[in-house]
Design an enzyme around this catalytic site. Structure first.
Site, PDB file in Angstrom:
ATOM      1  N   CYS A  16       0.874  -1.178   0.000  1.00 52.09           N
ATOM      2  CA  CYS A  16       0.000   0.000   0.000  1.00 52.09           C
ATOM      3  C   CYS A  16       0.903   1.217   0.000  1.00 52.09           C
ATOM      4  O   CYS A  16       1.589   1.489   0.990  1.00 52.09           O
ATOM      5  CB  CYS A  16      -0.909   0.004   1.226  1.00 52.09           C
ATOM      6  SG  CYS A  16      -2.028   1.427   1.283  1.00 52.09           S
ATOM      7  N   GLU A  44      -3.801   1.108  -6.136  1.00 54.63           N
ATOM      8  CA  GLU A  44      -2.895   0.064  -6.586  1.00 54.63           C
ATOM      9  C   GLU A  44      -2.724   0.220  -8.083  1.00 54.63           C
ATOM     10  O   GLU A  44      -3.578   0.816  -8.755  1.00 54.63           O
ATOM     11  CB  GLU A  44      -3.434  -1.317  -6.218  1.00 54.63           C
ATOM     12  CG  GLU A  44      -2.405  -2.418  -6.333  1.00 54.63           C
ATOM     13  CD  GLU A  44      -1.099  -2.077  -5.637  1.00 54.63           C
ATOM     14  OE1 GLU A  44      -0.143  -1.700  -6.358  1.00 54.63           O
ATOM     15  OE2 GLU A  44      -1.030  -2.156  -4.399  1.00 54.63           O
TER      16      GLU A  44
END
Length: 227
Positions: free
Chosen positions: A2, A103
């Site tokens: 992340c 992402e």
């Protein structure tokens, strides 16, 4: 992993969701990046407080705080063993409020960013660990890392890792300062249900951490969907 996330939920709703003792001062953020100061929720006696921590964990024993640039994420599977994380795992856990994260998926035209959020658009908590570091001359840095786990089936086409999104019912367990047994804590560090999240491709402007506006999470070319 992340590497970017969002937090634009109104402060009043964050205070309610995390059961904070006071409503914090928050500005909408659409491109929160490593090394920046981020909001985190910690136990403060019987209550919870929102504090600001630098994203990138600096262990208390580190000689150089620059080590934090390499510690923005911590793998759930090795928290209890790695020297950088094991003490924080036992004693310094926090919740990182967010309402989405990014992402990137490889394509023939380069990496396409996706914004990922809950189906209901609400806030959630990423499991975090924090540390207190002090230099010989007295400089103090309080820092945080985000815990990651294996991606669920929805997100696996984008990346093999995802942040641990804790269920609200487990917030109290994760924050409990008296709980030092990591076995029940480790059991919480699982991928969220496959149908809990939706994703959408968004502007490549998010690649630049200086960009920070609501347009970053608007759909690019195709509508909101599950991967």
């Amino acid at each position: 992993m992340c590497g970017r996330f969002t937090l634009a939920t109104p402060a009043e709703r964050i205070a309610e969701h995390f059961r904070l003792a006071a409503v914090p001062v928050l500005q909408p953020r659409y491109n929160i990046a490593p090394s920046q100061s981020i909001a985190a929720v910690r136990a403060a006696g019987p209550q919870r407080e929102l504090v600001w921590l630098r994203w990138g964990l600096v262990p208390a024993w580190a000689r150089d705080p620059k080590v934090g640039y390499r510690m923005i994420n911590a793998r759930a599977e090795s928290l209890a063993e790695r020297p950088a994380y094991r003490t924080a795992f036992r004693r310094r856990r926090c919740l990182v409020p967010a309402d989405g994260f990014y992402e990137w998926k490889g394509t023939g035209r380069g990496k396409q960013p996706y914004h990922i959020r809950r189906r209901d658009g609400g806030p959630f908590a990423i499991a975090g660990l924090w540390e207190h570091w002090q230099s010989p001359d007295g400089e103090v840095i309080e820092s945080v890392t985000l815990v990651t786990t294996a991606a669920n089936a929805r997100l696996a086409p984008l990346h093999d890792r995802m942040p641990v999104l804790l269920a609200p019912a487990t917030y109290g367990i994760w924050l409990d300062p008296e709980l030092h047994d990591t076995r029940p804590l480790a059991a919480l560090l699982q991928p969220c249900p496959d149908d809990a999240l939706v994703t959408r491709p968004v502007s490549r402007r998010v690649n630049d951490p200086r960009e920070d506006d609501a347009g970053l999470i608007e759909a690019a070319n195709e509508p909101d969907r599950g991967v």
